[in-house]
Motif scaffolding. Structure first.
Motif, short mmCIF file in Angstrom:
data_model
loop_
_atom_site.label_atom_id
_atom_site.label_comp_id
_atom_site.label_asym_id
_atom_site.label_seq_id
_atom_site.Cartn_x
_atom_site.Cartn_y
_atom_site.Cartn_z
N VAL A 1 19.06 2.67 -1.41
CA VAL A 1 17.85 3.18 -2.03
C VAL A 1 17.35 2.09 -2.97
CG1 VAL A 1 16.84 4.97 -3.50
CG2 VAL A 1 18.67 5.56 -1.89
N LEU A 2 16.06 1.76 -2.84
CA LEU A 2 15.48 0.63 -3.57
C LEU A 2 14.27 1.05 -4.39
CD1 LEU A 2 15.38 -1.69 -0.46
CD2 LEU A 2 17.01 -1.90 -2.35
N GLY A 3 14.13 0.47 -5.55
CA GLY A 3 12.90 0.54 -6.33
C GLY A 3 12.33 -0.87 -6.36
N SER A 4 12.49 -1.55 -7.50
CA SER A 4 12.04 -2.94 -7.60
C SER A 4 13.05 -3.90 -6.99
CB SER A 4 11.77 -3.31 -9.05
OG SER A 4 12.95 -3.17 -9.82
N THR B 1 7.48 -4.59 1.50
CA THR B 1 7.72 -4.84 0.08
C THR B 1 6.47 -4.47 -0.71
OG1 THR B 1 6.99 -7.15 0.26
CG2 THR B 1 9.35 -6.72 0.55
N GLY B 2 6.68 -4.29 -2.01
CA GLY B 2 5.57 -3.97 -2.90
C GLY B 2 5.28 -2.49 -2.94
N GLY B 3 4.08 -2.17 -3.35
CA GLY B 3 3.68 -0.77 -3.47
C GLY B 3 4.24 -0.15 -4.74
N ARG C 1 12.15 5.29 4.58
CA ARG C 1 11.45 6.48 4.11
C ARG C 1 11.02 6.23 2.67
NH1 ARG C 1 15.82 10.61 6.58
NH2 ARG C 1 15.04 10.54 8.70
N LEU C 2 9.74 6.43 2.40
CA LEU C 2 9.27 6.28 1.03
C LEU C 2 9.69 7.50 0.23
CD1 LEU C 2 5.71 4.80 1.59
CD2 LEU C 2 7.84 3.59 1.12
N VAL C 3 10.10 7.25 -1.00
CA VAL C 3 10.53 8.32 -1.89
C VAL C 3 9.37 8.64 -2.82
CG1 VAL C 3 12.19 8.98 -3.67
CG2 VAL C 3 12.92 7.52 -1.77
N ALA C 4 8.90 9.87 -2.76
CA ALA C 4 7.76 10.28 -3.58
C ALA C 4 8.12 10.26 -5.05
CB ALA C 4 7.29 11.67 -3.17
N VAL C 5 7.18 9.84 -5.84
CA VAL C 5 7.35 9.86 -7.29
C VAL C 5 6.25 10.73 -7.91
CG1 VAL C 5 8.60 7.69 -7.54
CG2 VAL C 5 6.12 7.66 -7.47
N GLY D 1 11.07 -4.09 -3.68
CA GLY D 1 10.11 -4.82 -4.49
C GLY D 1 8.95 -3.99 -5.00
N ALA D 2 9.17 -2.69 -5.20
CA ALA D 2 8.09 -1.83 -5.69
C ALA D 2 7.84 -2.06 -7.17
CB ALA D 2 8.44 -0.36 -5.45
N LYS D 3 6.65 -1.71 -7.60
CA LYS D 3 6.32 -1.71 -9.03
C LYS D 3 6.29 -0.25 -9.45
CE LYS D 3 3.32 -3.27 -12.64
NZ LYS D 3 2.16 -3.99 -13.07
N LEU D 4 7.36 0.17 -10.11
CA LEU D 4 7.52 1.58 -10.43
C LEU D 4 6.97 1.98 -11.79
CD1 LEU D 4 11.12 2.15 -9.03
CD2 LEU D 4 8.93 2.56 -7.91
N PHE D 5 6.74 1.00 -12.68
CA PHE D 5 6.30 1.33 -14.03
C PHE D 5 5.10 0.48 -14.43
CE2 PHE D 5 10.91 1.96 -13.82
CZ PHE D 5 10.97 3.32 -14.07
N ASP D 6 4.03 1.13 -14.84
CA ASP D 6 2.87 0.41 -15.35
C ASP D 6 3.21 -0.22 -16.70
OD1 ASP D 6 1.12 0.88 -13.28
OD2 ASP D 6 0.41 2.77 -14.12
#
Length: 187
Positions: free
Chosen positions: A35-38, A137-139, A157-161, A103-108
């Motif tokens: 499971v990946l975030g950034s 990657t990204g998103g 599978r994208l994990v909804a936030v 490589g997601a950007k999870l926090f503004d």
């Protein structure tokens, strides 16, 4: 172990790869998951030998060139370990191919560590002459990734936030009572 079709998700032997880990196998019954975030996971394989593996790293590098106990968190180390383990298990460097995820950007409001991680992985693989045959990657969404090294198949599978608060406001404190000049209240 009984042999079965390596893409059967119900019967596969799951190996979860967590942050700072890598795993390599030639077993057609194994599916690697993470499971990946950034963070980034690189899924690298030799399609001819059937040897493949996955890593999961937190940051591109330590910035100071250190190789201490924290080295496993960094992409530079994680990529070297994964590639060397693949070669030790019979993969040939000239046949390696890669798929990268995360490589997601999870926090503004914070630096985009995910973009730095993705750029590092792309640059590292290009410099090593390993083609990236697929990437996501990204998103702004975390990802669940399953990788079947023997076939090269990947399911993401994208994990909804959706539950994440968009705007956190602190309650306004009540106004302080007026204090007569020269008086001080200590609590």
């Amino acid at each position: 172990m009984t042999s079965f079709h390596h893409d059967d998700p119900e019967r596969a032997v799951k190996v979860h790869v967590t942050q700072g880990e890598s795993h390599v196998t030639a077993d057609p019954n194994v599916v690697m998951t993470t499971v990946l975030g950034s963070c980034i996971a690189a899924c690298i394989r030799d399609p001819q030998s059937g040897v493949g593996g996955m890593n999961h790293f937190l940051l591109p590098d330590s910035g100071d060139g250190r190789r201490d106990g924290d080295a496993v968190r960094y992409g530079a180390y994680a990529m070297e370990v994964l590639i060397n383990d693949l070669l030790k298990r019979g993969a040939r460097r000239e046949r390696l191919e890669a798929k990268i995820f995360g490589g997601a950007k999870l926090f503004d409001g914070l630096s985009d560590v995910g973009a730095s991680n993705a750029a590092f992985a792309e640059r590292f693989l290009r410099d090593e002459g390993i083609p990236i045959v697929s990437s996501s990657t990204g998103g702004v969404s975390a990802r669940r990734v399953e990788f079947w090294p023997a076939s090269g198949r990947v399911r993401q599978r994208l994990v909804a936030v959706d539950n994440a608060p968009q705007d956190v406001r602190r309650p306004t404190p009540p106004p302080m009572p007026a204090v007569a000049s020269g008086d001080v209240d200590l609590f």
